[in-house]
Design a protein around this motif. Sequence first.
Motif, short mmCIF file in Angstrom:
data_model
loop_
_atom_site.label_atom_id
_atom_site.label_comp_id
_atom_site.label_asym_id
_atom_site.label_seq_id
_atom_site.Cartn_x
_atom_site.Cartn_y
_atom_site.Cartn_z
N MET A 84 59.80 35.89 35.00
CA MET A 84 58.84 35.39 34.01
C MET A 84 57.82 34.51 34.69
O MET A 84 58.12 33.85 35.69
N GLU A 85 56.61 34.50 34.13
CA GLU A 85 55.58 33.59 34.61
C GLU A 85 55.30 32.54 33.56
O GLU A 85 55.37 32.82 32.36
N ALA A 86 54.97 31.34 34.03
CA ALA A 86 54.62 30.24 33.13
C ALA A 86 53.50 29.43 33.77
O ALA A 86 53.42 29.33 35.00
N VAL A 87 52.64 28.86 32.95
CA VAL A 87 51.56 28.01 33.44
C VAL A 87 52.15 26.69 33.90
O VAL A 87 52.80 25.99 33.12
N GLU A 88 51.94 26.37 35.16
CA GLU A 88 52.40 25.09 35.72
C GLU A 88 51.32 24.02 35.56
O GLU A 88 51.63 22.85 35.37
N ARG A 89 50.06 24.45 35.69
CA ARG A 89 48.95 23.50 35.58
C ARG A 89 47.74 24.24 35.02
O ARG A 89 47.31 25.24 35.57
N PRO A 123 37.84 26.83 35.37
CA PRO A 123 38.12 27.93 34.45
C PRO A 123 39.59 28.32 34.52
O PRO A 123 40.29 27.99 35.48
N ASP A 124 40.05 29.07 33.51
CA ASP A 124 41.47 29.41 33.44
C ASP A 124 41.92 30.33 34.58
O ASP A 124 43.12 30.46 34.83
N THR A 125 40.98 30.94 35.29
CA THR A 125 41.37 31.75 36.45
C THR A 125 41.92 30.89 37.57
O THR A 125 42.52 31.41 38.51
N MET A 126 41.77 29.58 37.45
CA MET A 126 42.30 28.65 38.45
C MET A 126 43.61 28.00 37.99
O MET A 126 44.16 27.16 38.69
N ASP A 127 44.13 28.41 36.81
CA ASP A 127 45.45 27.93 36.37
C ASP A 127 46.47 28.22 37.46
O ASP A 127 46.39 29.24 38.15
N VAL A 128 47.45 27.34 37.62
CA VAL A 128 48.54 27.58 38.56
C VAL A 128 49.73 28.12 37.76
O VAL A 128 50.17 27.50 36.79
N LEU A 129 50.20 29.30 38.17
CA LEU A 129 51.33 29.95 37.50
C LEU A 129 52.57 29.89 38.38
O LEU A 129 52.47 30.01 39.60
N GLY A 130 53.70 29.71 37.76
CA GLY A 130 54.97 29.77 38.46
C GLY A 130 55.69 31.05 38.11
O GLY A 130 55.71 31.44 36.94
N MET A 189 68.58 29.81 37.26
CA MET A 189 67.13 29.93 37.13
C MET A 189 66.49 29.33 38.37
O MET A 189 66.84 28.22 38.77
N ASP A 190 65.56 30.08 38.98
CA ASP A 190 64.88 29.61 40.18
C ASP A 190 63.39 29.89 40.09
O ASP A 190 62.99 30.96 39.63
N ARG A 191 62.58 28.94 40.57
CA ARG A 191 61.15 29.22 40.71
C ARG A 191 60.97 29.89 42.06
O ARG A 191 61.36 29.36 43.09
N LYS A 192 60.37 31.07 42.05
CA LYS A 192 60.22 31.87 43.26
C LYS A 192 58.92 31.58 43.99
O LYS A 192 58.89 31.59 45.21
N LYS A 193 57.82 31.37 43.25
CA LYS A 193 56.55 31.06 43.91
C LYS A 193 55.54 30.55 42.91
O LYS A 193 55.73 30.64 41.71
N LEU A 194 54.47 29.99 43.46
CA LEU A 194 53.32 29.54 42.68
C LEU A 194 52.11 30.34 43.12
O LEU A 194 52.00 30.73 44.28
N ARG A 195 51.20 30.59 42.17
CA ARG A 195 49.95 31.27 42.51
C ARG A 195 48.88 30.88 41.51
O ARG A 195 49.19 30.43 40.40
N LYS A 196 47.63 31.05 41.90
CA LYS A 196 46.53 30.86 40.97
C LYS A 196 46.41 32.12 40.13
O LYS A 196 46.63 33.22 40.62
N ARG A 197 46.06 31.94 38.88
CA ARG A 197 45.96 33.08 37.96
C ARG A 197 45.04 34.17 38.50
O ARG A 197 45.30 35.35 38.36
N GLY A 198 43.99 33.80 39.16
CA GLY A 198 43.02 34.77 39.68
C GLY A 198 43.49 35.53 40.90
O GLY A 198 42.87 36.51 41.29
#
Length: 84
Positions: A39-44, A48-55, A70-79
């Motif tokens: 699953m992905e979730a917004v971390e920050r 613009p929303d393309t710069m949201d950080v997703l976990g 439950m483990d967080r595997k990685k973080l990425r920018k939405r874009g």
Amino acid sequence: MNANEIVVKAREEFVSLGKKSADGVTGVSKTQEGWSILMEAVERKAIPDTMDVLGLYEIHLDNEGNLLGMDRKKLRKRGETQEE
């Protein structure tokens, strides 16, 4: 439990433990122990929303829907769309 029921249960567990809403399910697979759900979730939030950080999170449930881990595997920018 079938895959749809497992995804609902995984989302409930994720929200309960993580205090975040899951934006989307990116994977579901059956394992020897039960189920693995990505699953992905917004971390920050950002503008613009393309710069949201997703976990990206991996949730493990047994066949009855009980949380195993439950483990967080990685973080990425939405874009970012490039796979590693």
